[in-house]
Design a protein around this motif. Structure first.
Motif, PDB file in Angstrom:
ATOM      1  N   PRO A 261     -24.257 -43.683  -3.629  1.00 13.66           N
ATOM      2  CA  PRO A 261     -24.841 -44.532  -2.583  1.00 13.66           C
ATOM      3  C   PRO A 261     -26.352 -44.645  -2.733  1.00 13.66           C
ATOM      4  CG  PRO A 261     -24.258 -42.380  -1.699  1.00 13.66           C
ATOM      5  CD  PRO A 261     -23.698 -42.430  -3.086  1.00 13.66           C
ATOM      6  N   LEU A 262     -26.878 -45.753  -2.231  1.00 14.72           N
ATOM      7  CA  LEU A 262     -28.306 -46.018  -2.346  1.00 14.72           C
ATOM      8  C   LEU A 262     -29.138 -44.924  -1.676  1.00 14.72           C
ATOM      9  CD1 LEU A 262     -30.603 -47.898  -3.216  1.00 14.72           C
ATOM     10  CD2 LEU A 262     -30.254 -49.184  -1.102  1.00 14.72           C
ATOM     11  N   SER A 263     -28.629 -44.340  -0.623  1.00 16.68           N
ATOM     12  CA  SER A 263     -29.386 -43.322   0.114  1.00 16.68           C
ATOM     13  C   SER A 263     -29.732 -42.118  -0.740  1.00 16.68           C
ATOM     14  CB  SER A 263     -28.585 -42.868   1.339  1.00 16.68           C
ATOM     15  OG  SER A 263     -27.332 -42.321   0.955  1.00 16.68           O
ATOM     16  N   GLU A 264     -28.991 -41.898  -1.810  1.00 14.33           N
ATOM     17  CA  GLU A 264     -29.234 -40.733  -2.662  1.00 14.33           C
ATOM     18  C   GLU A 264     -30.310 -40.977  -3.707  1.00 14.33           C
ATOM     19  OE1 GLU A 264     -25.868 -38.881  -4.380  1.00 14.33           O
ATOM     20  OE2 GLU A 264     -24.640 -38.985  -2.558  1.00 14.33           O
ATOM     21  N   ILE A 265     -30.692 -42.226  -3.911  1.00 17.04           N
ATOM     22  CA  ILE A 265     -31.632 -42.506  -4.998  1.00 17.04           C
ATOM     23  C   ILE A 265     -32.843 -43.326  -4.583  1.00 17.04           C
ATOM     24  CG2 ILE A 265     -29.927 -42.343  -6.842  1.00 17.04           C
ATOM     25  CD1 ILE A 265     -29.641 -45.358  -6.760  1.00 17.04           C
ATOM     26  N   GLU A 266     -32.801 -44.016  -3.443  1.00 21.34           N
ATOM     27  CA  GLU A 266     -33.853 -44.988  -3.163  1.00 21.34           C
ATOM     28  C   GLU A 266     -35.194 -44.342  -2.855  1.00 21.34           C
ATOM     29  OE1 GLU A 266     -33.271 -47.384   0.287  1.00 21.34           O
ATOM     30  OE2 GLU A 266     -32.420 -45.776   1.471  1.00 21.34           O
ATOM     31  N   ASP A 268     -36.877 -41.813  -4.258  1.00 23.43           N
ATOM     32  CA  ASP A 268     -37.805 -41.421  -5.316  1.00 23.43           C
ATOM     33  C   ASP A 268     -37.744 -42.249  -6.587  1.00 23.43           C
ATOM     34  OD1 ASP A 268     -35.326 -40.554  -6.027  1.00 23.43           O
ATOM     35  OD2 ASP A 268     -35.878 -38.487  -6.456  1.00 23.43           O
ATOM     36  N   HIS A 269     -36.622 -42.923  -6.884  1.00 20.03           N
ATOM     37  CA  HIS A 269     -36.647 -43.694  -8.128  1.00 20.03           C
ATOM     38  C   HIS A 269     -35.659 -44.849  -8.151  1.00 20.03           C
ATOM     39  CE1 HIS A 269     -33.766 -40.393  -8.803  1.00 20.03           C
ATOM     40  NE2 HIS A 269     -33.175 -41.135  -9.720  1.00 20.03           N
ATOM     41  N   TYR A 270     -35.715 -45.660  -7.142  1.00 20.81           N
ATOM     42  CA  TYR A 270     -34.967 -46.920  -7.133  1.00 20.81           C
ATOM     43  C   TYR A 270     -35.939 -48.096  -7.136  1.00 20.81           C
ATOM     44  CZ  TYR A 270     -31.276 -50.244  -5.797  1.00 20.81           C
ATOM     45  OH  TYR A 270     -30.383 -51.292  -5.759  1.00 20.81           O
ATOM     46  N   PRO A 277     -36.589 -53.211  -6.537  1.00 20.87           N
ATOM     47  CA  PRO A 277     -35.504 -52.348  -7.015  1.00 20.87           C
ATOM     48  C   PRO A 277     -35.190 -52.655  -8.473  1.00 20.87           C
ATOM     49  CG  PRO A 277     -34.603 -54.145  -5.714  1.00 20.87           C
ATOM     50  CD  PRO A 277     -36.103 -54.294  -5.665  1.00 20.87           C
ATOM     51  N   VAL A 278     -35.694 -51.851  -9.377  1.00 19.77           N
ATOM     52  CA  VAL A 278     -35.546 -52.123 -10.804  1.00 19.77           C
ATOM     53  C   VAL A 278     -35.060 -50.907 -11.580  1.00 19.77           C
ATOM     54  CG1 VAL A 278     -37.334 -53.926 -10.811  1.00 19.77           C
ATOM     55  CG2 VAL A 278     -37.979 -51.547 -11.255  1.00 19.77           C
ATOM     56  N   SER A 279     -34.856 -49.777 -10.917  1.00 19.51           N
ATOM     57  CA  SER A 279     -34.518 -48.556 -11.622  1.00 19.51           C
ATOM     58  C   SER A 279     -33.229 -47.970 -11.059  1.00 19.51           C
ATOM     59  CB  SER A 279     -35.654 -47.542 -11.503  1.00 19.51           C
ATOM     60  OG  SER A 279     -35.470 -46.460 -12.387  1.00 19.51           O
ATOM     61  N   SER A 280     -32.631 -47.058 -11.788  1.00 20.03           N
ATOM     62  CA  SER A 280     -31.372 -46.416 -11.425  1.00 20.03           C
ATOM     63  C   SER A 280     -30.222 -47.427 -11.402  1.00 20.03           C
ATOM     64  CB  SER A 280     -31.493 -45.702 -10.082  1.00 20.03           C
ATOM     65  OG  SER A 280     -32.393 -44.623 -10.190  1.00 20.03           O
ATOM     66  N   ARG A 281     -29.053 -46.990 -10.951  1.00 12.23           N
ATOM     67  CA  ARG A 281     -27.851 -47.821 -11.028  1.00 12.23           C
ATOM     68  C   ARG A 281     -28.009 -49.102 -10.222  1.00 12.23           C
ATOM     69  NH1 ARG A 281     -26.966 -48.986  -6.394  1.00 12.23           N
ATOM     70  NH2 ARG A 281     -26.022 -47.750  -4.756  1.00 12.23           N
ATOM     71  N   ALA A 282     -27.328 -50.150 -10.672  1.00 15.44           N
ATOM     72  CA  ALA A 282     -27.414 -51.452 -10.008  1.00 15.44           C
ATOM     73  C   ALA A 282     -26.407 -51.544  -8.866  1.00 15.44           C
ATOM     74  CB  ALA A 282     -27.141 -52.569 -11.010  1.00 15.44           C
ATOM     75  N   PRO A 283     -26.672 -52.411  -7.893  1.00 13.78           N
ATOM     76  CA  PRO A 283     -25.667 -52.692  -6.859  1.00 13.78           C
ATOM     77  C   PRO A 283     -24.500 -53.482  -7.452  1.00 13.78           C
ATOM     78  CG  PRO A 283     -27.866 -53.444  -6.212  1.00 13.78           C
ATOM     79  CD  PRO A 283     -27.915 -53.151  -7.670  1.00 13.78           C
ATOM     80  N   ARG A 284     -23.460 -53.637  -6.681  1.00  9.26           N
ATOM     81  CA  ARG A 284     -22.309 -54.413  -7.120  1.00  9.26           C
ATOM     82  C   ARG A 284     -22.712 -55.867  -7.411  1.00  9.26           C
ATOM     83  NH1 ARG A 284     -16.627 -55.392  -3.770  1.00  9.26           N
ATOM     84  NH2 ARG A 284     -15.549 -56.534  -5.445  1.00  9.26           N
ATOM     85  N   SER A 295     -39.955 -46.027 -12.576  1.00  8.86           N
ATOM     86  CA  SER A 295     -40.555 -45.325 -11.439  1.00  8.86           C
ATOM     87  C   SER A 295     -41.316 -44.083 -11.888  1.00  8.86           C
ATOM     88  CB  SER A 295     -39.480 -44.958 -10.408  1.00  8.86           C
ATOM     89  OG  SER A 295     -38.468 -44.162 -10.971  1.00  8.86           O
ATOM     90  N   ARG A 296     -41.013 -43.591 -13.072  1.00  9.62           N
ATOM     91  CA  ARG A 296     -41.848 -42.536 -13.661  1.00  9.62           C
ATOM     92  C   ARG A 296     -43.171 -43.136 -14.152  1.00  9.62           C
ATOM     93  NH1 ARG A 296     -39.125 -37.969 -17.207  1.00  9.62           N
ATOM     94  NH2 ARG A 296     -37.325 -37.377 -15.942  1.00  9.62           N
ATOM     95  N   GLN A 297     -43.068 -44.250 -14.879  1.00  6.06           N
ATOM     96  CA  GLN A 297     -44.252 -44.791 -15.546  1.00  6.06           C
ATOM     97  C   GLN A 297     -45.288 -45.339 -14.577  1.00  6.06           C
ATOM     98  OE1 GLN A 297     -43.812 -43.489 -18.171  1.00  6.06           O
ATOM     99  NE2 GLN A 297     -41.582 -43.488 -18.218  1.00  6.06           N
ATOM    100  N   ASP A 298     -44.878 -45.811 -13.397  1.00 12.19           N
ATOM    101  CA  ASP A 298     -45.873 -46.332 -12.458  1.00 12.19           C
ATOM    102  C   ASP A 298     -46.355 -45.272 -11.468  1.00 12.19           C
ATOM    103  OD1 ASP A 298     -43.878 -46.094 -10.518  1.00 12.19           O
ATOM    104  OD2 ASP A 298     -43.382 -48.219 -10.550  1.00 12.19           O
ATOM    105  N   GLY A 299     -45.928 -44.038 -11.661  1.00 12.55           N
ATOM    106  CA  GLY A 299     -46.435 -42.947 -10.834  1.00 12.55           C
ATOM    107  C   GLY A 299     -45.664 -42.695  -9.563  1.00 12.55           C
ATOM    108  N   SER A 300     -44.582 -43.439  -9.329  1.00  6.91           N
ATOM    109  CA  SER A 300     -43.822 -43.255  -8.094  1.00  6.91           C
ATOM    110  C   SER A 300     -43.208 -41.860  -7.997  1.00  6.91           C
ATOM    111  CB  SER A 300     -42.706 -44.307  -7.989  1.00  6.91           C
ATOM    112  OG  SER A 300     -43.239 -45.606  -7.985  1.00  6.91           O
ATOM    113  N   ARG A 301     -42.909 -41.262  -9.129  1.00  2.00           N
ATOM    114  CA  ARG A 301     -42.317 -39.935  -9.137  1.00  2.00           C
ATOM    115  C   ARG A 301     -43.361 -38.832  -9.200  1.00  2.00           C
ATOM    116  NH1 ARG A 301     -37.369 -39.735 -11.506  1.00  2.00           N
ATOM    117  NH2 ARG A 301     -37.326 -37.581 -10.766  1.00  2.00           N
ATOM    118  N   GLY A 302     -44.624 -39.208  -9.370  1.00  2.00           N
ATOM    119  CA  GLY A 302     -45.683 -38.221  -9.533  1.00  2.00           C
ATOM    120  C   GLY A 302     -46.353 -38.373 -10.881  1.00  2.00           C
TER     121      GLY A 302
END
Length: 451
Positions: A261-266, A268-270, A277-284, A295-302
């Motif tokens: 579910p989106l709640s598990e990923i949005e 820190d890295h969705y 929304p460009v990272s992690s698994r896609a919606p249906r 999300s790593r490269q733009d600093g969102s993860r730190g």
């Protein structure tokens, strides 16, 4: 059905897709299952590759399909190089688009209708090479900007599949929708290599991506801040044209509701730093592929995650090097610089002259200022390159397609007679599924699969 323009070459010519006629037929059958025009998708993919190969100008490509795309989708958000130039000229260089220009942002500022003015007289790329080259440079920026990419040493890779496991854990895609593959191959007819090897195959994050050219909504776009080719999940309509236009077979369609579910990923890295929304698994109903962890490269993860990918972090032998391909000091650039030295040292103890050259290039010995006084740095490089020339190969996957991938391979390149063989660890043993592997990988590097 939307009428497709008659700009392409004869329909009965040899398959346009690098992965071959069988793969092309499967793509066509796949499009037949969608609500969108199959013929339009196939023709656009064919001509998008002609653009990257230099046979058709980008402006002519957009003009050729503008009316058909509008008729089929009720919109055509694909910008042109001329649209960008017009916007920049109108802005007088005052920064209309901000620091992170991408193709969709151009349209937002200009309006879709203005993107296609004055294109009817444009012809082939040969007639407009200078204009297209200048416009491309203006859009993509010069080499002082960041361009994320990889070096992949297929001789160092041990086939452990840890990179794929780490990618799945990081991005939470459904089992079997692997964003990477590691393939072993054998070529008994090889003359210039050992006849066997391995291929690591993520998305190539092409400098000139055909998948982006065919997207009617610009969901598939190149992020201007760092050159990553991404999919905006909120904008993607699932037409799958990008899947047809990709020379490498790296796109996957999310058929069902994702397992995670989106709640598990949005958190820190969705979403990336732009809120997209460009990272992690896609919606249906949306396309996905390898993203190089945006999300790593733009600093969102730190900050500690910038310049790293999940697959690189997980690779035990260090076959994957990720970094800025425009920075000579980056990990992949340094690796590519160093690999001839490492290969020479590993092969056999170098003679005294070669040892001196290696020491100079490693910065362990000062070079002579003049050849008369000893070995210069230029002389050292020439000596090492000559000695390593037959043992070290670097190459891009399907380089002749003209996409200019930002992935550089080190090691033997599979030839036209190579065929896939089992690797040291099966996908099943690694806890992975490969239910897309047989049809996705066939012909990816123009070699045949066995079995």
């Amino acid at each position: 059905m939307t009428e497709v323009p008659s700009g392409s070459d004869e329909a009965d010519e040899e398959s346009f897709h690098p992965m071959g006629a069988e793969w092309e037929a499967e793509l066509e059958a796949m499009l037949e299952e969608t609500e969108y025009d199959t013929q339009l998708g196939m023709e656009m993919a064919r001509d998008a590759m002609k653009v990257t190969e230099g046979e058709l100008s980008e402006a002519a490509f957009h003009d050729r399909y503008h009316e058909a795309v509008e008729a089929e989708f009720g919109r055509d958000d694909r910008p042109t190089l001329e649209a960008y130039e017009t916007a920049v000229d109108a802005d007088d260089g005052a920064g209309l688009f901000g620091d992170d220009v991408d193709r969709r942002e151009v349209l937002k500022k200009m309006g879709a209708g203005g993107a296609f003015l004055g294109l009817g007289a444009l012809g082939t790329v040969d007639d407009e090479a200078d204009t297209a080259q200048a416009a491309t440079a203006a859009e993509d920026g010069d080499e002082s900007g960041v361009q994320w990419g990889m070096s992949l040493d297929v001789e160092v890779c041990d086939g452990c599949l840890a990179c794929i496991q780490a990618c799945q854990e990081e991005h939470r895609w459904d089992p079997g929708m692997n964003w990477m593959y590691v393939l072993d191959w054998d070529d008994p007819e090889a003359e210039l290599n050992s006849g066997q090897g391995r291929l690591i195959r993520p998305c190539q994050h092409c400098t000139d991506a055909p998948c982006e050219k065919v997207c009617p909504t610009t969901a598939r776009h190149t992020r201007a801040s760092d050159g990553l080719v991404l999919t905006d999940y909120d904008v993607c309509i699932g037409c799958r044209y990008c899947q047809v236009a990709c020379p490498y077979g790296v796109n996957y369609f999310q058929w069902d509701e994702p397992n995670v579910p989106l709640s598990e990923i949005e958190e820190d890295h969705y979403y990336d730093a732009r809120g997209r929304p460009v990272s992690s698994r896609a919606p249906r109903g949306v396309m996905s592929k390898c993203t190089f962890c945006p999300s790593r490269q733009d600093g969102s993860r730190g900050e500690e995650f910038i310049g790293r990918t999940a697959c690189e972090d997980a690779c035990p032998p260090g076959a994957i090097q990720f970094g800025d391909m425009n920075d000579p000091e980056s990990d992949p650039r340094q690796y590519l610089e160093d690999v001839p030295l490492s290969r020479l040292e590993a092969a056999e103890p170098p003679n005294e002259e070669l040892q001196t050259a290696i020491a100079i290039l490693r910065g362990e010995q000062e070079p002579a200022a003049d050849a008369a006084d000893g070995m210069t740095e230029e002389g050292a490089r020439e000596l090492v390159d000559t000695a390593a020339g037959t043992s070290v190969s670097t190459w891009q996957l399907l380089a002749d397609v003209g996409t200019d991938p930002n992935v550089i391979y080190v090691g033997d390149e599979p030839g036209p007679h190579a065929h896939q063989v089992p690797g040291p660890i099966s996908y099943e043993a690694a806890g992975l599924l490969d239910n897309n592997m047989n049809r996705t990988e066939e012909g990816t590097v123009r070699f045949e699969l066995s079995g």
